[in-house]
Motif scaffolding. Structure first.
Motif, PDB file in Angstrom:
ATOM      1  N   ALA A 353      -5.625  43.108   1.449  1.00 41.30           N
ATOM      2  CA  ALA A 353      -4.186  43.201   1.215  1.00 41.30           C
ATOM      3  C   ALA A 353      -3.904  43.836  -0.143  1.00 41.30           C
ATOM      4  CB  ALA A 353      -3.542  41.817   1.299  1.00 41.30           C
ATOM      5  N   LEU A 354      -4.746  43.540  -1.134  1.00 40.14           N
ATOM      6  CA  LEU A 354      -4.539  44.065  -2.482  1.00 40.14           C
ATOM      7  C   LEU A 354      -4.627  45.588  -2.494  1.00 40.14           C
ATOM      8  CD1 LEU A 354      -4.092  43.070  -5.432  1.00 40.14           C
ATOM      9  CD2 LEU A 354      -6.574  43.252  -5.729  1.00 40.14           C
ATOM     10  N   ILE A 355      -5.626  46.154  -1.837  1.00 40.04           N
ATOM     11  CA  ILE A 355      -5.751  47.611  -1.853  1.00 40.04           C
ATOM     12  C   ILE A 355      -4.671  48.257  -0.985  1.00 40.04           C
ATOM     13  CG2 ILE A 355      -7.441  47.767   0.035  1.00 40.04           C
ATOM     14  CD1 ILE A 355      -8.752  50.083  -1.558  1.00 40.04           C
ATOM     15  N   GLU A 356      -4.311  47.611   0.113  1.00 39.88           N
ATOM     16  CA  GLU A 356      -3.293  48.183   1.000  1.00 39.88           C
ATOM     17  C   GLU A 356      -1.904  48.162   0.357  1.00 39.88           C
ATOM     18  OE1 GLU A 356      -3.618  45.911   4.563  1.00 39.88           O
ATOM     19  OE2 GLU A 356      -5.259  47.149   5.384  1.00 39.88           O
ATOM     20  N   GLU A 357      -1.598  47.102  -0.371  1.00 37.52           N
ATOM     21  CA  GLU A 357      -0.244  46.925  -0.906  1.00 37.52           C
ATOM     22  C   GLU A 357      -0.087  47.392  -2.353  1.00 37.52           C
ATOM     23  OE1 GLU A 357       1.599  43.139  -0.007  1.00 37.52           O
ATOM     24  OE2 GLU A 357       0.340  42.870   1.776  1.00 37.52           O
ATOM     25  N   THR A 358      -1.207  47.492  -3.094  1.00 37.61           N
ATOM     26  CA  THR A 358      -1.098  47.874  -4.507  1.00 37.61           C
ATOM     27  C   THR A 358      -1.998  49.053  -4.897  1.00 37.61           C
ATOM     28  OG1 THR A 358      -2.877  46.493  -5.423  1.00 37.61           O
ATOM     29  CG2 THR A 358      -0.750  45.418  -5.007  1.00 37.61           C
ATOM     30  N   GLY A 359      -2.978  49.369  -4.068  1.00 33.63           N
ATOM     31  CA  GLY A 359      -3.905  50.443  -4.426  1.00 33.63           C
ATOM     32  C   GLY A 359      -4.999  50.024  -5.385  1.00 33.63           C
ATOM     33  N   VAL A 360      -5.191  48.725  -5.600  1.00 34.64           N
ATOM     34  CA  VAL A 360      -6.266  48.239  -6.462  1.00 34.64           C
ATOM     35  C   VAL A 360      -7.443  47.814  -5.587  1.00 34.64           C
ATOM     36  CG1 VAL A 360      -6.988  46.504  -8.147  1.00 34.64           C
ATOM     37  CG2 VAL A 360      -4.698  47.494  -8.275  1.00 34.64           C
ATOM     38  N   ALA A 361      -8.605  48.428  -5.818  1.00 39.64           N
ATOM     39  CA  ALA A 361      -9.793  48.143  -5.018  1.00 39.64           C
ATOM     40  C   ALA A 361     -10.728  47.218  -5.770  1.00 39.64           C
ATOM     41  CB  ALA A 361     -10.515  49.442  -4.665  1.00 39.64           C
ATOM     42  N   VAL A 362     -10.954  46.028  -5.217  1.00 38.56           N
ATOM     43  CA  VAL A 362     -11.897  45.058  -5.762  1.00 38.56           C
ATOM     44  C   VAL A 362     -12.856  44.663  -4.639  1.00 38.56           C
ATOM     45  CG1 VAL A 362     -10.199  44.199  -7.425  1.00 38.56           C
ATOM     46  CG2 VAL A 362     -10.463  43.046  -5.209  1.00 38.56           C
ATOM     47  N   VAL A 363     -13.903  43.898  -4.984  1.00 40.12           N
ATOM     48  CA  VAL A 363     -14.848  43.433  -3.978  1.00 40.12           C
ATOM     49  C   VAL A 363     -14.636  41.937  -3.748  1.00 40.12           C
ATOM     50  CG1 VAL A 363     -17.252  43.355  -3.245  1.00 40.12           C
ATOM     51  CG2 VAL A 363     -16.492  45.150  -4.815  1.00 40.12           C
ATOM     52  N   PHE A 364     -14.537  41.552  -2.482  1.00 40.26           N
ATOM     53  CA  PHE A 364     -14.259  40.150  -2.140  1.00 40.26           C
ATOM     54  C   PHE A 364     -15.489  39.269  -2.401  1.00 40.26           C
ATOM     55  CE2 PHE A 364     -15.678  42.378   1.629  1.00 40.26           C
ATOM     56  CZ  PHE A 364     -16.605  41.525   2.213  1.00 40.26           C
ATOM     57  N   GLY A 365     -15.216  38.004  -2.739  1.00 40.17           N
ATOM     58  CA  GLY A 365     -16.267  37.103  -3.170  1.00 40.17           C
ATOM     59  C   GLY A 365     -17.285  36.726  -2.111  1.00 40.17           C
ATOM     60  N   ALA A 366     -16.898  36.677  -0.843  1.00 41.02           N
ATOM     61  CA  ALA A 366     -17.842  36.284   0.199  1.00 41.02           C
ATOM     62  C   ALA A 366     -19.046  37.215   0.241  1.00 41.02           C
ATOM     63  CB  ALA A 366     -17.137  36.263   1.556  1.00 41.02           C
ATOM     64  N   ALA A 367     -18.851  38.471  -0.192  1.00 41.09           N
ATOM     65  CA  ALA A 367     -19.963  39.425  -0.224  1.00 41.09           C
ATOM     66  C   ALA A 367     -21.050  38.981  -1.194  1.00 41.09           C
ATOM     67  CB  ALA A 367     -19.451  40.810  -0.628  1.00 41.09           C
ATOM     68  N   PHE A 368     -20.682  38.160  -2.180  1.00 38.64           N
ATOM     69  CA  PHE A 368     -21.624  37.702  -3.205  1.00 38.64           C
ATOM     70  C   PHE A 368     -22.048  36.250  -2.989  1.00 38.64           C
ATOM     71  CE2 PHE A 368     -18.711  40.830  -5.128  1.00 38.64           C
ATOM     72  CZ  PHE A 368     -19.615  41.812  -5.509  1.00 38.64           C
ATOM     73  N   GLY A 369     -21.604  35.668  -1.887  1.00 38.71           N
ATOM     74  CA  GLY A 369     -22.080  34.346  -1.522  1.00 38.71           C
ATOM     75  C   GLY A 369     -21.327  33.173  -2.096  1.00 38.71           C
ATOM     76  N   LEU A 370     -20.177  33.411  -2.759  1.00 40.45           N
ATOM     77  CA  LEU A 370     -19.393  32.296  -3.291  1.00 40.45           C
ATOM     78  C   LEU A 370     -17.919  32.654  -3.227  1.00 40.45           C
ATOM     79  CD1 LEU A 370     -19.887  29.468  -4.678  1.00 40.45           C
ATOM     80  CD2 LEU A 370     -19.365  30.627  -6.818  1.00 40.45           C
ATOM     81  N   SER A 371     -17.147  31.815  -2.550  1.00 41.31           N
ATOM     82  CA  SER A 371     -15.716  32.037  -2.359  1.00 41.31           C
ATOM     83  C   SER A 371     -14.937  30.799  -2.799  1.00 41.31           C
ATOM     84  CB  SER A 371     -15.432  32.309  -0.876  1.00 41.31           C
ATOM     85  OG  SER A 371     -16.039  33.504  -0.444  1.00 41.31           O
ATOM     86  N   PRO A 372     -13.588  30.952  -2.992  1.00 40.63           N
ATOM     87  CA  PRO A 372     -12.783  32.168  -2.866  1.00 40.63           C
ATOM     88  C   PRO A 372     -12.659  32.888  -4.217  1.00 40.63           C
ATOM     89  CG  PRO A 372     -11.315  30.295  -3.091  1.00 40.63           C
ATOM     90  CD  PRO A 372     -12.727  29.765  -3.221  1.00 40.63           C
ATOM     91  N   ASN A 373     -13.265  34.040  -4.328  1.00 39.50           N
ATOM     92  CA  ASN A 373     -13.283  34.802  -5.578  1.00 39.50           C
ATOM     93  C   ASN A 373     -13.193  36.289  -5.273  1.00 39.50           C
ATOM     94  OD1 ASN A 373     -14.988  32.207  -6.010  1.00 39.50           O
ATOM     95  ND2 ASN A 373     -14.591  32.887  -8.094  1.00 39.50           N
ATOM     96  N   PHE A 374     -13.091  37.091  -6.311  1.00 39.90           N
ATOM     97  CA  PHE A 374     -13.261  38.528  -6.161  1.00 39.90           C
ATOM     98  C   PHE A 374     -13.893  39.065  -7.433  1.00 39.90           C
ATOM     99  CE2 PHE A 374      -9.056  38.072  -8.037  1.00 39.90           C
ATOM    100  CZ  PHE A 374      -8.909  39.156  -8.901  1.00 39.90           C
ATOM    101  N   ARG A 375     -14.539  40.230  -7.304  1.00 37.98           N
ATOM    102  CA  ARG A 375     -15.201  40.825  -8.459  1.00 37.98           C
ATOM    103  C   ARG A 375     -14.461  42.060  -8.921  1.00 37.98           C
ATOM    104  NH1 ARG A 375     -20.796  44.200  -8.544  1.00 37.98           N
ATOM    105  NH2 ARG A 375     -19.277  45.831  -8.053  1.00 37.98           N
ATOM    106  N   ILE A 376     -14.257  42.124 -10.235  1.00 36.17           N
ATOM    107  CA  ILE A 376     -13.733  43.329 -10.877  1.00 36.17           C
ATOM    108  C   ILE A 376     -14.819  43.886 -11.788  1.00 36.17           C
ATOM    109  CG2 ILE A 376     -12.224  44.089 -12.777  1.00 36.17           C
ATOM    110  CD1 ILE A 376      -9.970  42.525 -11.558  1.00 36.17           C
TER     111      ILE A 376
END
Length: 400
Positions: A353-376
């Motif tokens: 939703a962040l990239i679709e609505e604001t154009g900011v691309a981050v990586v979601f936390g589940a990809a790194f094995g711990l949620s709910p987080n995101f990586r910048i």
């Protein structure tokens, strides 16, 4: 019958690469996108390193080299390990690969058998469990939650070890959190490993020199010399020397393992790029002062991002000790709905939703094995980071 190998079913594509590719595609399509997914310094490779590559070209250093590195580079790596980590290796104990990822891949594929377990602290770099699975091993994930500074405890490590454990895969400072283990914290982990002599240690030190606020880096074989004979210490020139595209990684470790890694590499890529190897010699042997200069810029950016994100209701962003990432929690945003109508029920939905609505691309936390987080990744300009934080704040303020 499928044309593709069933082995591919054991792994997933890299989410960090996918986010970066999506950001590039959207930019190419004319969208206003700020990409914060790539773990890549925005600094240019230092001039003396580029000059060494040009000199190598002029000398005609364009032929095949030894499979796992030219002697000059291995000597430079020996010097680096002795100078920075107090570790002594001979040339036969050093391996050079096409990036740190290949060195890691070689080590795991050369040693894993079906049923072998690899302990991986979470949050983890996305490729760790995938390479383990590719090799037929089983990732055993040990969570280091935000309440522990994204670091695992000795008790958790002890509980995860079984007779099937082959490796403990360690990374400090960490991707994705930037968390760094103190010497005392690492010694507590190595004390556990001393009690289990069948467990080998793979220490990924790629962010060794990217650290802040006086944080003291240390590596397992340095902290506990009794682990020397079963530790592979991995590093590379990508991050500290702004040489991501040059693709040079290296490691020091027991000769039996290095020989096995060389055997595997001889049937895959053979030698890393000859020109890049000579550039890496200049990187390791040349002036190092620019690293502190770069770190001062990274620290300024880190402080900007942490302050701005912690000012947002629903987001908690710890202060990292190293690397160039932050890993904020969005626990306070789960269950809310965006202005665009998206229900934020997990961190992957948040990032989409962040990239679709604001154009900011981050990586979601589940990809790194711990949620709910995101990586910048804050390895980009101050202006881009400030604008991205403004957009994230506006997005979060619009949640209901």
């Amino acid at each position: 019958m499928s044309f593709l190998s069933a082995t591919l079913d054991r792994i997933a594509p890299s989410p960090t690469v996918a986010v970066t590719a999506l950001a590039r595609e959207l930019k190419a399509a004319g969208k206003d996108v700020i990409g914060l997914g790539a773990g890549e310094p925005d600094f240019d490779t230092p001039a003396h390193i580029k000059a060494a590559a040009k000199d190598a070209l002029d000398r005609g250093e364009t032929k095949y080299t030894a499979v796992d590195g030219i002697p000059e580079l291995k000597e430079a790596i020996r010097g680096k390990f002795k100078r920075d980590n107090g570790l002594d290796y001979d040339l036969g104990q050093i391996s050079v690969g096409t990036g740190g990822k290949q060195v890691l891949f070689n080590a795991l594929i050369a040693t894993l058998n079906p049923g072998d377990e690899v302990i991986i602290p979470a949050p983890y770099w996305v490729s760790y469990p995938e390479i383990v699975r590719f090799g037929g091993g089983t990732p055993v994930i040990v969570e280091g939650g935000i309440e522990h500074g994204f670091k695992i405890t000795p008790e958790a490590l002890e509980a995860a070890i079984t007779p099937r454990t082959k490796w403990f895969l360690f990374n400090s400072p960490s991707n994705p959190t930037g968390a760094g283990y103190t010497r005392a914290e690492l010694k507590a982990l190595t004390d556990v490993l001393l009690r289990h002599p069948h467990v080998w240690v793979l220490s990924d030190d790629i962010y060794e020199h990217v650290r802040y606020d006086g944080f003291e880096f240390c590596t397992p074989a340095e902290v506990e010399p009794q682990l020397y004979d079963r530790t592979l210490t991995l590093n590379g020139v990508s991050k500290s020397y702004a040489m991501t595209g040059w693709r040079i990684g290296y490691a020091g470790g027991p000769k039996v393992l290095i020989d096995a890694m060389r055997k595997l590499q001889s049937q895959s890529t053979t030698n890393p790029c000859s020109i890049a190897q000579w550039a890496a010699v200049a990187a390791l042997n040349g002036p190092q002062g620019f690293i502190d200069d770069n770190n001062a810029v990274f620290k300024r950016r880190r402080d900007l991002v942490v302050e701005r994100l912690n000012a947002i209701d629903g987001i908690t962003c710890p202060m990292p000790e190293g690397a160039f990432y932050v890993y904020p929690s969005i626990a306070g945003l789960i269950g809310k709905k965006s202005k665009g109508g998206t229900l934020i029920d997990n961190d992957e939905v948040f990032a989409k939703a962040l990239i679709e609505e604001t154009g900011v691309a981050v990586v979601f936390g589940a990809a790194f094995g711990l949620s709910p987080n995101f990586r910048i990744s804050y390895a980009t300009s101050d202006e881009a980071l400030a604008e991205a934080c403004t957009r994230i704040a506006d997005f979060c303020a619009g949640l209901s």
